[in-house]
Design a protein around this motif. Structure first.
Motif, PDB file in Angstrom:
ATOM      1  N   ASN A   9     -15.207 -27.201 -64.101  1.00 58.46           N
ATOM      2  CA  ASN A   9     -13.960 -26.554 -63.783  1.00 58.46           C
ATOM      3  C   ASN A   9     -13.749 -25.391 -62.692  1.00 58.46           C
ATOM      4  O   ASN A   9     -12.542 -23.881 -62.973  1.00 58.46           O
ATOM      5  CB  ASN A   9     -12.826 -26.722 -64.543  1.00 58.46           C
ATOM      6  CG  ASN A   9     -13.332 -25.401 -66.033  1.00 58.46           C
ATOM      7  OD1 ASN A   9     -13.832 -24.471 -65.524  1.00 58.46           O
ATOM      8  ND2 ASN A   9     -12.414 -25.504 -66.685  1.00 58.46           N
ATOM      9  N   CYS A  10     -14.594 -24.774 -62.424  1.00 56.91           N
ATOM     10  CA  CYS A  10     -14.988 -23.775 -61.129  1.00 56.91           C
ATOM     11  C   CYS A  10     -14.398 -22.114 -61.320  1.00 56.91           C
ATOM     12  O   CYS A  10     -13.621 -21.784 -61.357  1.00 56.91           O
ATOM     13  CB  CYS A  10     -14.032 -24.061 -59.707  1.00 56.91           C
ATOM     14  SG  CYS A  10     -15.319 -24.875 -58.721  1.00 56.91           S
ATOM     15  N   GLY A  48     -12.194 -21.786 -64.565  1.00 55.31           N
ATOM     16  CA  GLY A  48     -10.780 -22.329 -64.909  1.00 55.31           C
ATOM     17  C   GLY A  48     -10.308 -22.622 -63.430  1.00 55.31           C
ATOM     18  O   GLY A  48      -8.749 -22.332 -64.238  1.00 55.31           O
ATOM     19  N   ASP A  49     -10.462 -22.084 -62.173  1.00 50.01           N
ATOM     20  CA  ASP A  49      -9.621 -22.455 -60.968  1.00 50.01           C
ATOM     21  C   ASP A  49      -8.920 -23.410 -61.130  1.00 50.01           C
ATOM     22  O   ASP A  49      -7.515 -23.905 -60.525  1.00 50.01           O
ATOM     23  CB  ASP A  49     -10.457 -22.319 -59.802  1.00 50.01           C
ATOM     24  CG  ASP A  49     -11.149 -21.040 -59.669  1.00 50.01           C
ATOM     25  OD1 ASP A  49     -10.289 -19.872 -60.103  1.00 50.01           O
ATOM     26  OD2 ASP A  49     -11.321 -20.604 -58.724  1.00 50.01           O
ATOM     27  N   PHE A  50      -9.260 -24.718 -61.550  1.00 45.93           N
ATOM     28  CA  PHE A  50      -8.958 -25.607 -61.674  1.00 45.93           C
ATOM     29  C   PHE A  50      -8.682 -26.472 -63.556  1.00 45.93           C
ATOM     30  O   PHE A  50      -8.765 -26.947 -64.050  1.00 45.93           O
ATOM     31  CB  PHE A  50     -10.172 -26.822 -61.400  1.00 45.93           C
ATOM     32  CG  PHE A  50     -11.010 -27.418 -60.280  1.00 45.93           C
ATOM     33  CD1 PHE A  50     -10.488 -26.352 -59.120  1.00 45.93           C
ATOM     34  CD2 PHE A  50     -11.847 -27.898 -60.347  1.00 45.93           C
ATOM     35  CE1 PHE A  50     -11.207 -26.514 -57.984  1.00 45.93           C
ATOM     36  CE2 PHE A  50     -12.576 -27.647 -58.593  1.00 45.93           C
ATOM     37  CZ  PHE A  50     -11.883 -26.920 -57.232  1.00 45.93           C
ATOM     38  N   TRP A  51      -6.645 -25.826 -63.301  1.00 41.12           N
ATOM     39  CA  TRP A  51      -6.741 -26.086 -64.750  1.00 41.12           C
ATOM     40  C   TRP A  51      -6.909 -27.134 -65.068  1.00 41.12           C
ATOM     41  O   TRP A  51      -6.556 -27.651 -66.541  1.00 41.12           O
ATOM     42  CB  TRP A  51      -5.067 -25.311 -64.678  1.00 41.12           C
ATOM     43  CG  TRP A  51      -4.448 -26.096 -63.954  1.00 41.12           C
ATOM     44  CD1 TRP A  51      -3.926 -24.914 -62.191  1.00 41.12           C
ATOM     45  CD2 TRP A  51      -3.831 -27.281 -63.543  1.00 41.12           C
ATOM     46  NE1 TRP A  51      -3.552 -26.106 -61.721  1.00 41.12           N
ATOM     47  CE2 TRP A  51      -2.617 -27.137 -62.441  1.00 41.12           C
ATOM     48  CE3 TRP A  51      -3.097 -28.239 -64.733  1.00 41.12           C
ATOM     49  CZ2 TRP A  51      -1.564 -28.309 -62.703  1.00 41.12           C
ATOM     50  CZ3 TRP A  51      -2.033 -29.087 -64.678  1.00 41.12           C
ATOM     51  CH2 TRP A  51      -1.610 -29.002 -63.542  1.00 41.12           C
ATOM     52  N   SER A  54     -17.223 -27.343 -56.353  1.00 46.67           N
ATOM     53  CA  SER A  54     -16.953 -27.108 -55.801  1.00 46.67           C
ATOM     54  C   SER A  54     -15.984 -28.470 -54.390  1.00 46.67           C
ATOM     55  O   SER A  54     -15.803 -27.806 -53.376  1.00 46.67           O
ATOM     56  CB  SER A  54     -17.554 -26.247 -54.904  1.00 46.67           C
ATOM     57  OG  SER A  54     -18.721 -26.545 -54.486  1.00 46.67           O
ATOM     58  N   LYS A 104     -12.685 -28.063 -54.280  1.00 45.13           N
ATOM     59  CA  LYS A 104     -11.809 -27.281 -54.220  1.00 45.13           C
ATOM     60  C   LYS A 104     -10.569 -27.354 -52.631  1.00 45.13           C
ATOM     61  O   LYS A 104     -10.108 -26.382 -52.099  1.00 45.13           O
ATOM     62  CB  LYS A 104     -13.272 -25.695 -53.363  1.00 45.13           C
ATOM     63  CG  LYS A 104     -13.754 -25.479 -54.968  1.00 45.13           C
ATOM     64  CD  LYS A 104     -13.743 -23.751 -54.247  1.00 45.13           C
ATOM     65  CE  LYS A 104     -14.625 -23.957 -55.628  1.00 45.13           C
ATOM     66  NZ  LYS A 104     -15.388 -22.433 -56.073  1.00 45.13           N
ATOM     67  N   GLN A 136      -2.588 -25.972 -50.616  1.00 45.72           N
ATOM     68  CA  GLN A 136      -2.308 -24.956 -51.294  1.00 45.72           C
ATOM     69  C   GLN A 136      -0.839 -25.228 -52.021  1.00 45.72           C
ATOM     70  O   GLN A 136      -0.365 -23.822 -53.063  1.00 45.72           O
ATOM     71  CB  GLN A 136      -1.902 -24.169 -50.104  1.00 45.72           C
ATOM     72  CG  GLN A 136      -3.310 -23.406 -49.277  1.00 45.72           C
ATOM     73  CD  GLN A 136      -4.189 -23.248 -50.059  1.00 45.72           C
ATOM     74  OE1 GLN A 136      -4.451 -21.886 -51.217  1.00 45.72           O
ATOM     75  NE2 GLN A 136      -5.874 -24.349 -50.592  1.00 45.72           N
ATOM     76  N   GLN A 177      -1.232 -28.781 -54.628  1.00 44.28           N
ATOM     77  CA  GLN A 177      -2.662 -28.305 -54.838  1.00 44.28           C
ATOM     78  C   GLN A 177      -3.340 -30.312 -55.813  1.00 44.28           C
ATOM     79  O   GLN A 177      -4.119 -30.651 -56.572  1.00 44.28           O
ATOM     80  CB  GLN A 177      -3.544 -28.298 -55.714  1.00 44.28           C
ATOM     81  CG  GLN A 177      -3.876 -26.893 -55.554  1.00 44.28           C
ATOM     82  CD  GLN A 177      -3.556 -25.993 -56.806  1.00 44.28           C
ATOM     83  OE1 GLN A 177      -3.598 -25.625 -57.758  1.00 44.28           O
ATOM     84  NE2 GLN A 177      -4.493 -25.109 -56.571  1.00 44.28           N
TER      85      GLN A 177
END
Length: 527
Positions: free
Chosen positions: A346-347, A349-352, A373, A376, A380, A383
């Motif tokens: 989940n990168c 935690g970037d991908f909640w 990735s 990603k 914006q 998402q």
């Protein structure tokens, strides 16, 4: 080719084709008409792009409803979070199902746009506009390919869908009769045979993703093998499949092993040598893909059907069946490129929306287009929309179809060579290379069927189409399949598959209600 294209006023007339088998288009009228619009090659390109861009209505996260269950669920590789959707339980699917109506209408919308442009291209009205040698033929090949792809989808899923092979000029002419037997499939094949010599070998960088000769020949391989299965394993069809396979460019075939398996689904390696036909997704401004137009203005793909993002509420959450999980060798690199467990990336935690321990599907989740990735490239604001192209026809699929043809005519060595190419590419997709999947030393139809499951899992329509044609050819007998055979993970009492009924979908009720010729023909058997 990527691009987010503004709505063009020309389409008020350009695509106002009337089909009884498509939804009405709500388009504002402008001063432009088809008689005065096509003044440059770029304007012709906009018309061509309009057919491609309807794919966004099928594979995007926007539009008029969920379509994902239609091409993900039937079969044994993918299941839905819940107690059993009608597309996998077969218990309540009927002609009022909205996903069926959406898919039916979108295929015919693409066909209508293709037929409009083919009418222009088959006349001499645009000859004075074309300045680039060979472009008119290439444009004709594009429209023939897309129409063939849609006709195959219609035949494969409904069988007697009407054959729309020319532009409709009046409402009365729009009442098309149901097709019969192999008619739609035959038309798709003959159109591809016409298209292949006309198509470009390749396009420049500003037009990547447009149809090429190899795309035409690749789809021909698949359709000839399909027709053979429904035609008593016809040797002539298998032979024609192998002829088409032999027409794929040697450079592309030689490059197959250089494209790692994960790169087949990565936005950083789109339109590569392994890929023959992709939905050209985009969410970014400034791309040069002006040959695409979409009635909704957005040309993004959608992959949240495999994770915990809120935007999957209308389609549900899909994941691998235990049958698919068990089918993979644990060291096969394709496994971690298809689904992952608690090691899902989940990168940081970037991908909640990706919960590493979400507990669904044995704690596994689909990652083919979103692995690390790869995921990603999202819009914006919300998402939701992805910039990653959906692959619709890959060379691995074609090579495995060729292997099936070789097996059918008794050339097991040639079949094994094609399958081992696919397995070798899988092994070499990681560094150092994996020991699995090992090269086969002999090959059976069972080996081929399993290989297609592993290689093509969760990709558009492959598994259910494969199972049905193998049933028709007598390789398997779906009448004996249980809920467990289908990978159905819920109470078997919910499962209602009937081989005399469910090999086809019901005709959408709205088509029957508005087309008297379809109404007179009646529903598909059992519905």
């Amino acid at each position: 080719m990527k691009g987010k294209v503004a709505c063009c006023a020309l389409l008020s007339v350009l695509f106002l084709s009337l089909y009884s088998c498509e939804r009405a288009l709500d388009i504002n009228i402008s001063a432009k008409s088809e008689e005065n619009y096509f003044g440059t090659e770029n304007q012709i390109t906009m018309g061509i792009g309009g057919a491609y861009a309807v794919l966004a209505d099928i594979y995007g996260g926007i539009g008029d409803g969920s379509k994902y269950q239609f091409w993900l669920l039937p079969g044994d590789d993918i299941t839905l979070d819940g107690t059993g959707n009608s597309y996998e339980s077969f218990s309540s699917i009927n002609g009022s199902n909205s996903s069926l109506a959406i898919m039916w209408s979108k295929y015919y919308l693409i066909i209508s746009r293709c037929n409009f442009m083919l009418e222009k291209l088959n006349s001499n009205v645009l000859d004075s506009v074309y300045k680039t040698a060979g472009l008119k033929n290439a444009n004709k090949a594009e429209m023939l390919f897309l129409r063939s792809w849609c006709n195959f989808k219609l035949w494969d899923n409904w069988r007697k869908a009407p054959l729309a092979d020319k532009r409709i000029h009046s409402v009365d002419d729009g009442y098309l009769p149901p097709s019969k037997g192999l008619e739609l499939l035959d038309n798709a094949i003959s159109s591809l045979e016409e298209a292949a010599p006309l198509a470009k070998d390749s396009w420049d960088d500003l037009n990547l993703g447009r149809i090429t000769k190899d795309a035409c020949y690749g789809l021909l391989v698949k359709l000839y093998v399909t027709r053979a299965c429904y035609n008593s394993k016809n040797a002539e069809d298998y032979g024609k499949a192998l002829t088409a396979f032999g027409n794929i460019s040697p450079d592309r075939l030689a490059s197959f092993g250089s494209v790692k398996y994960g790169e087949c689904f990565d936005y950083r390696s789109e339109n590569n040598a392994e890929s023959l036909f992709e939905f050209q997704a985009s969410i970014a401004e400034g791309h040069s893909g002006l040959w695409q137009y979409n009635s909704l203005g957005q040309i993004s793909a959608f992959y949240h059907y495999g994770d915990g993002h809120w935007s999957n509420y209308s389609c549900g959450i899909f994941g691998p069946t235990q049958k698919l999980i068990n089918a993979f060798d644990q060291d096969d690199p394709r496994k971690n490129e298809t689904f992952r467990g608690s090691d899902v990336d989940n990168c940081g935690g970037d991908f909640w929306w990706i919960n590493q321990n979400w507990g669904k599907f044995g704690n596994n989740q689909l990652v083919k287009y979103t692995n690390g990735s790869r995921g990603k490239v999202l819009d914006q604001t919300f998402q939701i929309g992805s910039n990653n192209n959906t692959r619709l026809l890959r060379l691995a699929d074609v090579k495995l179809c060729a292997a099936e043809a070789y097996l059918a005519i008794g050339n097991s060595d040639a079949a094994m060579s094609q399958i081992n190419d696919v397995r070798e590419r899988a092994r070499n997709s990681v560094s150092p290379p994996s020991a699995a999947p090992a090269a086969l030393t002999s090959v059976t139809m069972e080996d081929l069927m399993k290989e297609r499951m592993l290689e093509l899992a969760a990709e558009d329509g492959h598994r259910w189409s494969d199972l049905r044609r193998w049933h028709a050819a007598g390789y398997i007998n779906l009448a004996t399949w249980t809920a467990a055979d289908f990978g159905f993970p819920y109470n078997a009492s919910f499962f209602r598959f009937d081989v005399s009924r469910h090999l086809l979908f019901p005709i959408p009720n709205e088509e029957i209600s508005r087309n008297p010729l379809m109404a007179a023909s009646g529903q598909n058997p059992g519905y």
